[in-house]
Design a protein around this motif. Structure first.
Motif, short mmCIF file in Angstrom:
data_model
loop_
_atom_site.label_atom_id
_atom_site.label_comp_id
_atom_site.label_asym_id
_atom_site.label_seq_id
_atom_site.Cartn_x
_atom_site.Cartn_y
_atom_site.Cartn_z
N LEU A 18 -60.67 -58.12 32.30
CA LEU A 18 -61.38 -57.09 31.54
C LEU A 18 -61.17 -57.28 30.04
N CYS A 19 -59.98 -57.70 29.67
CA CYS A 19 -59.70 -57.95 28.26
C CYS A 19 -60.53 -59.12 27.75
N SER A 20 -60.60 -60.18 28.53
CA SER A 20 -61.34 -61.37 28.11
C SER A 20 -62.83 -61.09 27.97
N SER A 21 -63.35 -60.16 28.77
CA SER A 21 -64.77 -59.80 28.68
C SER A 21 -65.00 -58.60 27.77
N LYS A 22 -63.93 -58.17 27.10
CA LYS A 22 -63.99 -57.08 26.13
C LYS A 22 -64.47 -55.76 26.75
N ASP A 23 -64.14 -55.56 27.99
CA ASP A 23 -64.48 -54.30 28.65
C ASP A 23 -63.31 -53.34 28.47
N TRP A 24 -63.18 -52.85 27.23
CA TRP A 24 -61.96 -52.14 26.83
C TRP A 24 -61.77 -50.83 27.60
N SER A 25 -62.83 -50.08 27.83
CA SER A 25 -62.67 -48.78 28.49
C SER A 25 -62.15 -48.94 29.92
N LYS A 26 -62.64 -49.96 30.63
CA LYS A 26 -62.14 -50.19 31.99
C LYS A 26 -60.71 -50.73 31.95
N ALA A 27 -60.42 -51.53 30.93
CA ALA A 27 -59.04 -52.02 30.77
C ALA A 27 -58.09 -50.85 30.57
N ILE A 28 -58.54 -49.84 29.83
CA ILE A 28 -57.70 -48.66 29.60
C ILE A 28 -57.43 -47.93 30.90
N ARG A 29 -58.43 -47.89 31.79
CA ARG A 29 -58.23 -47.22 33.09
C ARG A 29 -57.17 -47.95 33.91
N VAL A 30 -57.22 -49.29 33.87
CA VAL A 30 -56.22 -50.07 34.61
C VAL A 30 -54.84 -49.80 34.03
N LEU A 31 -54.75 -49.76 32.71
CA LEU A 31 -53.47 -49.50 32.05
C LEU A 31 -52.98 -48.08 32.36
N ASP A 32 -53.90 -47.14 32.45
CA ASP A 32 -53.51 -45.77 32.86
C ASP A 32 -52.82 -45.79 34.22
N SER A 33 -53.41 -46.57 35.13
CA SER A 33 -52.84 -46.68 36.48
C SER A 33 -51.46 -47.32 36.43
N LEU A 34 -51.32 -48.39 35.65
CA LEU A 34 -50.03 -49.09 35.55
C LEU A 34 -48.98 -48.19 34.90
N LEU A 35 -49.36 -47.45 33.89
CA LEU A 35 -48.40 -46.59 33.20
C LEU A 35 -48.00 -45.39 34.05
N SER A 36 -48.89 -44.98 34.96
CA SER A 36 -48.52 -43.89 35.86
C SER A 36 -47.45 -44.33 36.86
N GLN A 37 -47.41 -45.64 37.12
CA GLN A 37 -46.39 -46.19 38.03
C GLN A 37 -45.08 -46.46 37.30
N SER A 38 -45.21 -46.99 36.08
CA SER A 38 -44.02 -47.31 35.30
C SER A 38 -44.40 -47.36 33.83
N CYS A 39 -43.73 -46.56 33.02
CA CYS A 39 -44.07 -46.47 31.59
C CYS A 39 -43.40 -47.60 30.83
N GLY A 40 -44.09 -48.75 30.74
CA GLY A 40 -43.55 -49.90 30.04
C GLY A 40 -43.99 -49.94 28.59
N VAL A 41 -43.08 -50.39 27.72
CA VAL A 41 -43.37 -50.42 26.29
C VAL A 41 -44.56 -51.32 25.99
N GLN A 42 -44.59 -52.52 26.61
CA GLN A 42 -45.68 -53.44 26.33
C GLN A 42 -47.03 -52.89 26.80
N ASP A 43 -47.04 -52.19 27.93
CA ASP A 43 -48.29 -51.61 28.41
C ASP A 43 -48.79 -50.50 27.48
N LEU A 44 -47.87 -49.76 26.89
CA LEU A 44 -48.28 -48.76 25.90
C LEU A 44 -48.93 -49.43 24.69
N CYS A 45 -48.35 -50.55 24.25
CA CYS A 45 -48.94 -51.29 23.14
C CYS A 45 -50.29 -51.90 23.55
N ASN A 46 -50.37 -52.37 24.80
CA ASN A 46 -51.64 -52.92 25.29
C ASN A 46 -52.73 -51.86 25.27
#
Length: 600
Positions: free
Chosen positions: A16-44
């Motif tokens: 999603l990042c490579s295709s610049k689909d930022w809004s969907k990338a944010i949804r994936v990151l929301d899911s990942l952060l709900s499982q574990s709040c990682g510093v790098q994912d917050l920056c991502n």
């Protein structure tokens, strides 16, 4: 065997990042952060938000990341740029200076140190961090990436394996095989043909330019989670020992983005093929443009942009939230709530939708529903100062002062510079009779920003409530020094004079305020009352009528209209008896009892 769920999400995020689909990338990151709040994912996620120009969200995620790791240089860079894009130049400079101090002390990442040094130098030279001189946040970061890229340590032609160098074609073939398993054909990271217009050579023994970039991308997508998936993931990626330097706890989207942009600079064909084929770039560009129009106050145009997006994707949560926000600013609150509700149905974990629906419901006077929505939003962002602030204000407006004090006190603990939270905390404390603490809260808000008119206004009202007219007048003078055309100051001065019986002077002050803001129902009603008090009934009735003709946007103003209606009738009755004998004046006998009951 398919990759483990966590690994699959990382792979999807990279694509999603490579295709610049930022809004969907944010949804994936929301899911990942709900499982574990990682510093790098917050920056991502902050990086993705920056691509959509959602700068306040960037700052929010960077603040969370810095709470977990105060020395995280990437967060300082992203936060500094976000402040700059919002025009908050002093805050941008302050953040960059803090980041540079940490960078000099640790010197672990020289690339980021140099980037911070450059940004800080530009900021100091220009006296501000301007979007034109700093790198634009629309599409890419500077060539010098915000994080030292792990894959930059690995040659494009070789991958480390057991201390030896092996051709990267093996990894490319494994990735190509993975694509075939996923898509049924050899595709690029978007699942599309790489260059439809280019004939493919029969001999493909060497990796293409796209495969090189794809290889880099997949290197980034392999995480520590892959080690937990055991032999299952090795069937797609090979043994984990084949590329020990690639695995990590998390990866930086800005690194991936830098590599893609570097590769695009080396191969114009690749860049053109990616952009021309990617529908998501167009959608996110329009989404970003729509949000910008909302921020600029062009709500009708913003709605038209979101309408076009929603014609293609009716359940697109970000577009629904954007359109709902535009509706809310236009006071079309029912339409706004409908959009926020649909966004929640499409993505129940969209905390922003819950929060904004709560705000809209509060504006409609639906206090219980508003509090419920804001409380639900807190589940997705625990201890969010923004939501605590909003809920505290709603609690105050609906007279739940204890709950307001709890929320606003918690807010200022998290965000010590939230001047609005401090001044509303002062209002809530004053309503509970804790006047000393209330005064301290108002003064704290002014200490944070000496030009904060709302805090000065609330402090003036506080002094009026405790019958300290002298200090109230001092505050009014300070307000007029800041802004001589601040209509509320003239209303407050009129209230002060009305309270001391100086009705004619009060009328003068209120008239000045109404010349600036003719739609102020508070000033119209108060001036009408002053005219009524000195026996100028004709002028009083005019102002009462003007108050009744105004459109309402709150329950408090509706209450004033009700008072204006009754006071107008009293003024008309008094005027009709004004030239008669005093004994004929019988308000109790002449006025219908039902009218009096309603008035009470």
């Amino acid at each position: 065997m398919a990759p483990a769920p966590a690994v699959a999400e990382r792979i999807e995020l990279a694509k999603l990042c490579s295709s610049k689909d930022w809004s969907k990338a944010i949804r994936v990151l929301d899911s990942l952060l709900s499982q574990s709040c990682g510093v790098q994912d917050l920056c991502n996620r902050a990086f993705c938000y920056s691509q959509l120009e959602l700068h306040k969200h960037v700052i929010k995620d960077c603040n969370k990341a810095l709470q977990l790791d105060p020395k995280l240089l990437q967060a300082y860079i992203l936060k500094g740029r976000a402040f700059s894009s919002l025009g908050r130049k002093e805050e941008a400079l302050s953040v960059l200076e803090q980041g540079y101090e940490h960078a000099v002390c640790q010197s672990a990442d020289l690339k980021q140190l140099l980037e911070l040094e450059d940004l800080l130098k530009i900021a100091k030279e220009n006296g501000s961090c301007q979007n034109g001189t700093m790198e634009s946040s629309e599409l890419s970061f500077p060539a010098r990436g915000s994080v030292v890229s792990r894959s930059s340590e690995i040659s494009d032609n070789h991958v480390k394996s057991n201390g030896k160098s092996q051709p990267s074609s093996k990894l490319s073939k494994q990735i190509e095989a993975h694509n075939k398993l996923q898509n049924g054909s050899s595709t690029d990271v978007r699942g599309e043909s790489v260059l439809d217009s280019q004939p493919k050579p029969k001999d493909e023994s060497h990796p293409t330019e796209t495969n090189v970039t794809h290889t880099k991308l997949m290197r980034k997508s392999v995480l520590d989670d892959s080690s937990e998936s055991g032999t299952g993931s090795s069937m797609v990626y090979g043994e984990s020992s084949d590329f020990p330097d690639i695995c990590s706890d998390s990866f930086s989207l800005s690194d991936i983005h830098n590599e893609l942009m570097d590769e695009a600079n080396r191969s114009k064909k690749f860049c053109v093929a990616r952009i021309s084929k990617s529908k998501s770039i167009n959608v996110d560009f329009r989404l970003s443009r729509g949000i910008a129009q909302v921020n600029d106050g062009k709500y009708a145009y913003a709605i038209s942009i979101f309408d076009k997006i929603l014609q293609e994707e009716p359940d697109y949560p970000e577009a629904l939230i954007g359109r709902g926000t535009a509706y809310a600013f236009q006071r079309e609150l029912h339409a706004a709530i409908a959009d926020f509700t649909k966004a929640i149905q499409s993505n129940p974990s969209a905390g922003e939708a819950w929060k904004r629906r709560g705000q809209a419901r509060a504006a409609l006077g639906e206090s219980a529903k508003a509090i419920a929505d804001l409380t639900k939003a807190m589940e997705f962002e625990p201890n969010s100062s923004d939501i605590l602030h909003e809920r505290g204000i709603v609690n105050y407006k609906f007279k739940d002062y204890k709950a307001a004090v709890e929320d606003l006190s918690a807010c200022v603990k998290v965000d010590v510079d939230n001047k609005s939270a401090y001044t509303y905390l002062g209002l809530a404390l004053s309503s509970l009779g804790e006047y000393r603490k209330a005064e301290e809260a108002h003064m704290k808000a002014i200490q944070i920003d000496k030009s904060f008119l709302e805090a000065w206004t609330h402090l003036t009202q506080f002094y009026q409530d405790v019958a300290n007219g002298e200090r109230a007048l001092q505050c009014i003078r300070e307000i007029l020094k800041i802004d001589g055309r601040f209509a509320k100051a003239y209303h407050l001065h009129g209230m002060l004079l009305h309270g001391t019986g100086e009705h004619r002077n009060a009328i003068k002050e209120l008239s000045i305020g109404l010349s600036i803001d003719s739609s102020s129902i508070e000033s119209l009603y108060l001036r009408a009352s002053c005219y009524h008090a000195i026996g100028e009934f004709k002028e009083a009735v005019k102002d009462y009528d003007a108050a009744l003709d105004l459109e309402l946007d709150s329950m408090e103003k509706f209450a004033l209209q009700c008072l204006a209606f009754y006071q107008k009738e009293i003024a008309l009755y008094t005027a009709s008896k004004f030239n008669t004998e005093f004994s004929w004046f019988d308000l109790d006998g002449d006025i219908d009892p039902l009218f009096k009951v309603k008035y009470e």
